[in-house]
Design a protein around this motif. Structure first.
Motif, PDB file in Angstrom:
ATOM      1  N   LEU A 126       4.236  10.301   3.057  1.00  0.00           N
ATOM      2  CA  LEU A 126       5.704  10.184   3.070  1.00  0.00           C
ATOM      3  C   LEU A 126       6.299  10.897   1.863  1.00  0.00           C
ATOM      4  CD1 LEU A 126       6.157   6.444   4.126  1.00  0.00           C
ATOM      5  CD2 LEU A 126       7.135   8.411   5.335  1.00  0.00           C
ATOM      6  N   ALA A 127       5.651  10.743   0.703  1.00  0.00           N
ATOM      7  CA  ALA A 127       6.148  11.413  -0.508  1.00  0.00           C
ATOM      8  C   ALA A 127       6.162  12.923  -0.289  1.00  0.00           C
ATOM      9  CB  ALA A 127       5.289  11.040  -1.715  1.00  0.00           C
ATOM     10  N   MET A 178       9.066  13.778   1.971  1.00  0.00           N
ATOM     11  CA  MET A 178      10.357  13.658   1.262  1.00  0.00           C
ATOM     12  C   MET A 178      10.617  14.865   0.377  1.00  0.00           C
ATOM     13  SD  MET A 178      10.180   9.712   0.013  1.00  0.00           S
ATOM     14  CE  MET A 178      10.327   8.355   1.151  1.00  0.00           C
ATOM     15  N   ASP A 179       9.548  15.367  -0.242  1.00  0.00           N
ATOM     16  CA  ASP A 179       9.699  16.485  -1.185  1.00  0.00           C
ATOM     17  C   ASP A 179       9.571  17.844  -0.504  1.00  0.00           C
ATOM     18  OD1 ASP A 179      10.033  14.651  -3.181  1.00  0.00           O
ATOM     19  OD2 ASP A 179       7.978  14.775  -3.944  1.00  0.00           O
ATOM     20  N   CYS A 218       2.210   9.485  -5.928  1.00  0.00           N
ATOM     21  CA  CYS A 218       2.647  10.871  -5.710  1.00  0.00           C
ATOM     22  C   CYS A 218       3.994  11.145  -6.377  1.00  0.00           C
ATOM     23  CB  CYS A 218       2.695  11.182  -4.222  1.00  0.00           C
ATOM     24  SG  CYS A 218       1.039  11.455  -3.565  1.00  0.00           S
ATOM     25  N   TYR A 257       6.322   7.403  11.622  1.00  0.00           N
ATOM     26  CA  TYR A 257       6.892   8.427  10.728  1.00  0.00           C
ATOM     27  C   TYR A 257       6.370   9.835  11.023  1.00  0.00           C
ATOM     28  CZ  TYR A 257       9.388   4.870   8.179  1.00  0.00           C
ATOM     29  OH  TYR A 257      10.259   3.869   7.860  1.00  0.00           O
ATOM     30  N   ILE A 291      -0.397   6.711   3.637  1.00  0.00           N
ATOM     31  CA  ILE A 291       0.916   6.835   4.283  1.00  0.00           C
ATOM     32  C   ILE A 291       1.993   7.027   3.217  1.00  0.00           C
ATOM     33  CG2 ILE A 291       2.657   5.585   5.617  1.00  0.00           C
ATOM     34  CD1 ILE A 291       0.316   4.390   7.202  1.00  0.00           C
ATOM     35  N   GLY A 292       1.903   6.261   2.125  1.00  0.00           N
ATOM     36  CA  GLY A 292       2.840   6.452   1.022  1.00  0.00           C
ATOM     37  C   GLY A 292       2.767   7.870   0.482  1.00  0.00           C
ATOM     38  N   MET A 293       1.561   8.376   0.334  1.00  0.00           N
ATOM     39  CA  MET A 293       1.376   9.743  -0.184  1.00  0.00           C
ATOM     40  C   MET A 293       1.937  10.778   0.793  1.00  0.00           C
ATOM     41  SD  MET A 293      -2.479   9.441  -1.711  1.00  0.00           S
ATOM     42  CE  MET A 293      -2.732   8.904  -3.408  1.00  0.00           C
ATOM     43  N   GLY A 345       0.824  -1.209   0.000  1.00  0.00           N
ATOM     44  CA  GLY A 345       0.000   0.000   0.000  1.00  0.00           C
ATOM     45  C   GLY A 345       0.856   1.257   0.000  1.00  0.00           C
ATOM     46  N   ILE A 346       1.865   1.278   0.834  1.00  0.00           N
ATOM     47  CA  ILE A 346       2.758   2.450   0.911  1.00  0.00           C
ATOM     48  C   ILE A 346       3.524   2.616  -0.401  1.00  0.00           C
ATOM     49  CG2 ILE A 346       4.874   3.303   2.023  1.00  0.00           C
ATOM     50  CD1 ILE A 346       3.733   2.285   4.685  1.00  0.00           C
ATOM     51  N   THR A 347       3.990   1.507  -0.950  1.00  0.00           N
ATOM     52  CA  THR A 347       4.702   1.574  -2.235  1.00  0.00           C
ATOM     53  C   THR A 347       3.796   2.175  -3.300  1.00  0.00           C
ATOM     54  OG1 THR A 347       6.015  -0.370  -1.619  1.00  0.00           O
ATOM     55  CG2 THR A 347       5.944   0.180  -3.954  1.00  0.00           C
ATOM     56  N   ALA A 348       2.521   1.781  -3.286  1.00  0.00           N
ATOM     57  CA  ALA A 348       1.558   2.319  -4.265  1.00  0.00           C
ATOM     58  C   ALA A 348       1.315   3.807  -4.026  1.00  0.00           C
ATOM     59  CB  ALA A 348       0.246   1.547  -4.176  1.00  0.00           C
ATOM     60  N   GLY A 349       1.168   4.200  -2.764  1.00  0.00           N
ATOM     61  CA  GLY A 349       0.918   5.608  -2.445  1.00  0.00           C
ATOM     62  C   GLY A 349       2.090   6.491  -2.839  1.00  0.00           C
ATOM     63  N   LEU A 350       3.305   6.006  -2.602  1.00  0.00           N
ATOM     64  CA  LEU A 350       4.501   6.747  -3.023  1.00  0.00           C
ATOM     65  C   LEU A 350       4.500   6.923  -4.544  1.00  0.00           C
ATOM     66  CD1 LEU A 350       7.117   4.957  -0.740  1.00  0.00           C
ATOM     67  CD2 LEU A 350       6.734   7.431  -0.749  1.00  0.00           C
ATOM     68  N   LYS A 352       6.773   9.237  -6.854  1.00  0.00           N
ATOM     69  CA  LYS A 352       8.021   8.545  -6.521  1.00  0.00           C
ATOM     70  C   LYS A 352       8.164   7.287  -7.378  1.00  0.00           C
ATOM     71  CE  LYS A 352       9.314  11.385  -3.450  1.00  0.00           C
ATOM     72  NZ  LYS A 352      10.467  12.236  -3.793  1.00  0.00           N
TER      73      LYS A 352
END
Lengths: 332, 276
Positions: free
Chosen positions: B128-129, B132-133, A90, B163, B124-126, A82-87, A92
């Motif tokens: 974190l992105a 990071m930026d 956005c 985080y 959470i991925g969003m 899920g986190i990999t997908a969210g990154l 990444k």
């Protein structure tokens, strides 16, 4: 010193490798980690995501060199995907790295929905796949991953055979605008390719030509097919060897060409025979009306025999000797 | 927009939600009506996103983890101009992209959801992105209270606090009902506020139909260095007397007569608001 792991190659197979000029490289896992670190140093947008797996994924140096480009999620593979997908959603270029057994079973719904259905350019890396964790048992084997991911729309599936294919797979994945899954093991691999080989996703690499038997193999089984082809020359047989590094999209053209031009076809994979490369090849051949003696070499639908990866390969006939024997029987 | 103007809009959006479900012959009525005021406040007061800015990397992100309440979300997005209101009549139709859960084929939708327990990890991925930026955008997700039985939420709850994602807000549509009945009977999850606090989140408990309270809770992170959890106490089926607090309306589809009655009740509510 602990006892050495059983060798994947008999003395005769080692002699054949030498005869064919094959040089032992490093583990595809090491090649992956080095390639990813190299790419990430040049591209700060690359992020590795690990589930307490940076050691298993050989990413500890990556984490030390690029601490802002690695995300640790703990032992939580669903969260990892899920986190990999969210990154990725956005902007990444995210690489979710986890043992293939957990990544493609526990987090399958996240792969299906968050990555593939949502169509984000995430990369999923199944480390220590197949029976790399041999003696640890079925919990740690991923012999289902190709089957389940083949049944999910919108993901490229790559299974590199050696260091060259691994590096090329990671270079492709880093540029991909769609979901990619790459799986490999942790044993050192022979280099199988000539220096001028071109790697193209969706196109098999023909390692050796011949019209008696076509070996269509993938991943870490390819070397055994190549050695078997070398051994079969001694029996007067010229065999074709294809490294089918891309399971999806499948190189149907190369499969049909092999089926039409060769007397028999043998597929080889470190995967259960249900739903993997072999059945994909069978479907391609049948639907094109190509009927030749055909054998799928992989793991049967049974509890996998205990043992190290080399023991398990040998048990199920994934070895120079085993594949030579299968070829001879098929041509009888 | 004043609270009263938003409340009037909410009546309109409830009508559109019910009409869409009636037209589709399928949908999630109760949960859509329970979260509608939350969506109304998000899209009209809080989120830095519009049809014009939807492709901007710095827009706020909203991911609807309780994807089944999509008809209410479609109604809000149409009202905000993301797509024509007439599209609401195509929900669940053959070859319509307006399927029964959110997909990125629809303008304004960030991620495809519908299987529960997925929104929070994605967010959470969003978040974190963004960190990071050094980007200032905020990330929001809406979860059902029944959805909290999915273990992936708790994996994510740990990570968000670890985080220190103060740019992340999880809203829980706490209507206490799920498809089988009361959440306390299906799988008890109380006390929710204590659970989220124990996981390291800043928690706010609000009336999920109170525009001032929702606005206050959602307009800024609750605490520096912590993700925010807004527990919005809501009424399932809110706004239609015979749907309120009745589990069968989880995915009940109104008959023509029931739709008429519901719309009449909402007309009366609208008239009352206008008088007041």
């Amino acid at each position: 010193m602990s006892a050495p792991a059983p060798s994947m190659f008999t003395p005769a197979a080692k002699a054949m490798a030498e005869k064919l000029g094959l040089k032992m490289g490093r583990a595809n896992l090491d090649e992956f980690a080095a390639t990813l670190e190299e790419l990430a140093k040049a591209n700060p947008n690359i992020v590795a995501v690990t589930s307490d797996s940076r050691g298993s994924g050989k990413l500890a140096p990556f984490g030390k060199a690029l601490p802002k480009q690695i995300v640790e999620v703990g032992i939580a593979e669903q969260n990892l995907v899920g986190i990999t997908a969210g990154l990725a959603a956005c902007g990444k270029k995210s690489f979710g790295v986890s043992p293939g057994c957990f990544l493609t079973a526990r987090s399958l719904e996240q792969i299906k929905n968050d990555v593939c259905y949502s169509d984000v350019p995430a990369v999923l890396i199944g480390i220590s796949s197949g029976v790399s964790y041999g003696a640890l048992g079925t919990t740690h084997h991923s012999l289902h991953d190709l089957a389940v991911l083949r049944a999910i729309n919108n993901i490229t599936i790559l299974v590199p055979a050696d260091n060259f294919e691994t590096r090329e797979a990671i270079l492709f994945a880093a540029k991909a605008t769609k979901p990619v899954f790459v799986r490999f093991g942790k044993a050192a691999m022979f280099g199988l390719h000539k220096p001028d080989t071109k790697f193209e996703v969706g196109k098999a690499v023909q390692l050796r030509d011949g019209n008696n038997v076509a070996f269509i193999a993938t991943g870490e089984t390819v070397v055994h097919a190549l050695l078997a082809a070398g051994q079969l020359v001694e029996r007067g047989l010229n065999c074709r060897v294809l490294s089918m590094h891309t399971i999806k999209p499948l190189d149907t053209e190369a499969i049909l060409k092999a089926g039409r031009e060769c007397r028999a076809v043998i597929t080889v994979e470190e995967h259960m025979v249900n739903g993997g490369l072999g059945e994909a090849c069978a479907a391609a051949l049948m639907q094109a009306g190509v009927s030749k003696p055909f054998r799928i070499v992989g793991f049967p639908d049974e509890e996998t025999v205990p043992g190290a990866q080399a023991d398990i390969f040998r048990h199920y006939g994934i070895s120079m000797e085993g594949l030579s024997e299968t070829a001879l029987q098929l041509l009888k | 927009m004043t609270d009263r103007e938003l409340q009037l809009k909410a009546v309109h959006l409830r009508k559109k939600t019910l009409e869409a479900i009636y037209e589709a012959g399928a949908g999630h009525t109760g949960g859509g009506l329970s979260c509608l005021d939350i969506l109304n406040v998000l899209y009209n007061r809080v989120l830095n996103v519009s049809p014009e800015t939807f492709s901007s990397p710095t827009r706020d992100r909203y991911v609807q983890s309780k994807g089944h309440s999509v008809e209410a979300l479609y109604a809000v997005l149409a009202d905000r101009g993301f797509f024509p209101e007439a599209d609401l009549k195509t929900i669940c139709h053959y070859q319509s992209h307006y399927v029964g859960h959110p997909t990125r084929h629809i303008p304004g939708i960030e991620m495809n959801t519908g299987a529960l327990g997925h929104g929070l990890p994605i967010c959470i991925g969003m978040a974190l992105a963004a960190k990071m930026d050094g980007a200032k955008f905020r990330v929001f997700t809406l979860l059902g209270d029944g959805e909290l039985a999915e273990g992936s939420n708790w994996e994510a709850a740990l990570a968000a606090a670890h985080y220190k994602l103060d740019n992340l807000t999880a809203i829980i549509d706490h209507n206490t009902l799920q498809i089988t009945g009361h959440t306390r009977d299906v799988m008890s999850n109380e006390p929710l506020d204590e659970k989220w606090r124990a996981f390291g989140w800043a928690v706010k408990v609000v009336n999920g139909h109170d525009y001032a309270a929702l606005t206050e809770a959602l307009s800024k992170p609750a605490e520096l260095g912590k993700p925010t959890c807004v527990i919005a106490n809501t009424t399932k089926g809110r706004g239609v007397s015979f749907m309120e607090n009745v589990a069968k309306w989880h995915h009940g589809v109104p008959s023509e007569a029931e739709l008429k009655q519901a719309l009449a009740e909402l007309d009366a509510a609208e008239a009352k608001l206008k008088e007041g």
